[in-house]
Design a protein around this motif. Structure first.
Motif, PDB file in Angstrom:
ATOM      1  N   SER A  84      -0.731   4.638   2.901  1.00  0.00           N
ATOM      2  CA  SER A  84      -1.219   5.869   2.122  1.00  0.00           C
ATOM      3  C   SER A  84      -1.198   5.350   0.585  1.00  0.00           C
ATOM      4  CB  SER A  84      -0.039   7.000   2.146  1.00  0.00           C
ATOM      5  OG  SER A  84      -0.053   7.810   1.070  1.00  0.00           O
ATOM      6  N   ARG A  85      -1.893   5.809  -0.364  1.00  0.00           N
ATOM      7  CA  ARG A  85      -2.064   5.623  -1.455  1.00  0.00           C
ATOM      8  C   ARG A  85      -0.737   5.925  -2.494  1.00  0.00           C
ATOM      9  NH1 ARG A  85      -6.228   2.163  -3.893  1.00  0.00           N
ATOM     10  NH2 ARG A  85      -7.872   2.506  -2.772  1.00  0.00           N
ATOM     11  N   SER A  86      -0.065   6.992  -1.891  1.00  0.00           N
ATOM     12  CA  SER A  86       1.005   7.367  -2.702  1.00  0.00           C
ATOM     13  C   SER A  86       2.374   7.248  -2.097  1.00  0.00           C
ATOM     14  CB  SER A  86       0.713   8.960  -2.677  1.00  0.00           C
ATOM     15  OG  SER A  86       0.655   9.534  -1.379  1.00  0.00           O
ATOM     16  N   GLN A  87       2.634   6.572  -0.979  1.00  0.00           N
ATOM     17  CA  GLN A  87       3.665   6.181  -0.520  1.00  0.00           C
ATOM     18  C   GLN A  87       3.772   4.955   0.331  1.00  0.00           C
ATOM     19  OE1 GLN A  87       5.588   9.160   1.795  1.00  0.00           O
ATOM     20  NE2 GLN A  87       3.899   8.972   3.559  1.00  0.00           N
ATOM     21  N   VAL A  88       4.981   4.380   0.701  1.00  0.00           N
ATOM     22  CA  VAL A  88       4.989   3.040   1.482  1.00  0.00           C
ATOM     23  C   VAL A  88       4.524   3.683   2.952  1.00  0.00           C
ATOM     24  CG1 VAL A  88       6.775   2.053   0.270  1.00  0.00           C
ATOM     25  CG2 VAL A  88       7.408   3.644   2.220  1.00  0.00           C
TER      26      VAL A  88
END
Length: 507
Positions: free
Chosen positions: A353-357
């Motif tokens: 994801s771009r927003s989390q691991v």
């Protein structure tokens, strides 16, 4: 045994022998020999032991085949190892000799296939010589395995691991004397962002997503022309993914689009082309970024990773009539990739994801759904995650556009990093294997793409080859007709097909 016409010393440059039946030049510091053919030449015995001959014959060949040989010939034909010229300067064009003695000549190497035309050879004496048992000796190693002639032991002087061993005792030259390479096999005159491959009825196909041309181009391997040719074309709007699904005797292709919704096509035998089979709900998938196919307990699923801000990555399941949405995974995370992985016998999905691991979801056998299990810490902004296996160990490759991409290995409890690869501008880090050769292809928007090869001894990926592909977006391995290829898709240039070849270093 009587010896006639024996030459005891040769202080001159060459000696011409005509019309003789026996010839001996043993231990005479002979420098060269040239025979002149005569109709009455009947050479029966020849001894040329322990000399330092530069060459035999006017063109560095032994012309003894001009003679009518009646009995065995014992011959020593190599220059002293201290000489500038050696056996590599001559050929043994002597088809009728049945016994050769090359004993005690300080031989370290022989010309390739020097004995291949000696059909009458019965005995070969190589005593008193020690060979460099490297790749240049591979032909001799193979010849010793196949010949019916009696051959004395061939001893090695090097490399160190073979010193004082017999050449016949060398396990194999296959690993040391071969390498691999990638050469351009075919260039496709269009841009692409993803490539998928599938087999149907003994034929090999690839499906190529072409957003700029609004096509999903299906190619077929041509067994006659030995290249990939156009087979069918599925049209759409901004196609970013084409994923083939084979169920029983049916072939489906999931076509993911940025606009106009995504669709599933099925191959129609009567039309000999792919026709639309069903739509995928626009409300669920708005910006597809990856399609992953998998099976659990003989049931077929695929998941589409949605990278929009309000994206809803969704699992779809086959129900014998079509595919229906089975489970929504999570939203608001801008998923970039999904990878199905079997970890210790249990089914998992890894979402980057771009927003989390990256998160790891595990299949729950009771609810028959994926549930959160764990994550991969300290790996923010991962564009893609791919799994692969080497020597029964499970690995992951994680692609990052900024910073280093990673290679990780499962240690029975978690994934641990084993290698970092500088990858500024990378959109894909794709593992692939051909037989026992394992590779990673790292595509870069800013420089040459790198192919890494797994080093078994050092247990890491080493740089192997640079290739130039404009804005690469995917690398896909395809095998057919005992030949191996990999497709390199290009967002800004031509799609390239490289062939994986084996190079014999002993030649």
């Amino acid at each position: 045994m009587g010896v006639h016409n024996c030459v005891y010393a040769c202080a001159f440059a060459q000696t011409t022998m005509c019309c003789v039946t026996h010839m001996c030049a043993r231990g005479t510091s002979l420098s060269s020999l040239v025979w002149v053919q005569s109709a009455s030449d009947v050479l029966e015995e020849m001894y040329v032991h322990l000399n330092s001959c530069f060459y035999f014959g006017l063109d560095d060949s032994i012309y003894a085949y001009q003679f009518n040989l009646k009995t065995k010939v014992s011959m020593s034909v190599l220059a002293d190892s201290r000489r500038a010229r050696g056996l590599g300067e001559i050929r043994l064009d002597v088809c009728h000799f049945n016994t050769y003695s090359l004993a005690n000549n300080h031989i370290k190497a022989l010309p390739r296939d020097v004995f291949s035309d000696l059909d009458s050879l019965i005995e070969l004496d190589l005593r008193g010589n020690k060979f460099e048992c490297d790749c240049k000796a591979k032909w001799l190693y193979l010849w010793l395995k196949m010949t019916n002639s009696t051959v004395s032991d061939v001893l090695c002087i090097g490399p160190p691991e073979y010193q004082e061993k017999k050449l016949n005792d060398v396990t194999s030259f296959d690993y040391e004397c071969t390498t691999t390479d990638f050469v351009v096999h075919q260039t496709l005159p269009y841009q692409s962002v993803s490539v998928d491959t599938f087999n149907s009825k003994n034929d090999v196909y690839v499906a190529i997503a072409q957003p700029s041309m609004e096509n999903c181009m299906v190619l077929e391997w041509d067994h006659i022309e030995m290249n990939f040719r156009s087979y069918d074309n599925i049209t759409g709007q901004s196609i970013v993914g084409c994923k083939a699904i084979l169920i029983d005797d049916q072939v489906f292709v999931v076509v993911a689009q940025l606009f106009g919704g995504s669709h599933i096509y099925r191959y129609d035998e009567s039309w000999t082309k792919f026709v639309k089979f069903q739509d995928i709900e626009v409300s669920r998938i708005s910006k597809p970024n990856d399609i992953e196919l998998f099976q659990i307990e003989d049931e077929t699923f695929f998941v589409i990773a949605d990278s929009s801000k309000a994206g809803l990555s969704t699992v779809y399941k086959w129900n014998s009539k079509g595919f229906y949405s089975y489970q929504s995974l999570h939203e608001w995370f801008r998923d970039t990739d999904a990878e199905f992985v079997d970890i210790d016998g249990k089914s998992h999905l890894i979402l980057s994801s771009r927003s989390q691991v990256p998160i790891i979801l595990q299949w729950n056998k009771s609810s028959k759904k994926f549930v959160p299990h764990s994550d991969i810490p300290n790996m923010e902004d991962v564009l893609a995650v791919k799994s692969f296996r080497m020597q029964n160990a499970l690995y992951l490759s994680l692609t990052r556009f900024i910073g280093d991409s990673r290679v990780m290995r499962w240690n029975s409890k978690q994934f641990v990093e084993i290698q970092a690869l500088p990858s500024r501008g990378a959109m894909t880090l794709q593992p692939f294997s051909f037989k026992e050769n394992h590779y990673l292809a790292l595509g870069s928007d800013y420089t040459f793409s790198q192919i890494y090869q797994w080093d078994k001894e050092k247990q890491f990926f080493k740089k192997f080859k640079e290739i130039y592909v404009q804005a690469p977006r995917s690398f896909t391995a395809v095998s057919t007709d005992r030949r191996d290829f990999f497709f390199a898709s290009s967002f800004k240039g031509k799609t390239k097909i490289f062939e994986h070849i084996v190079v014999d270093l002993s030649l």
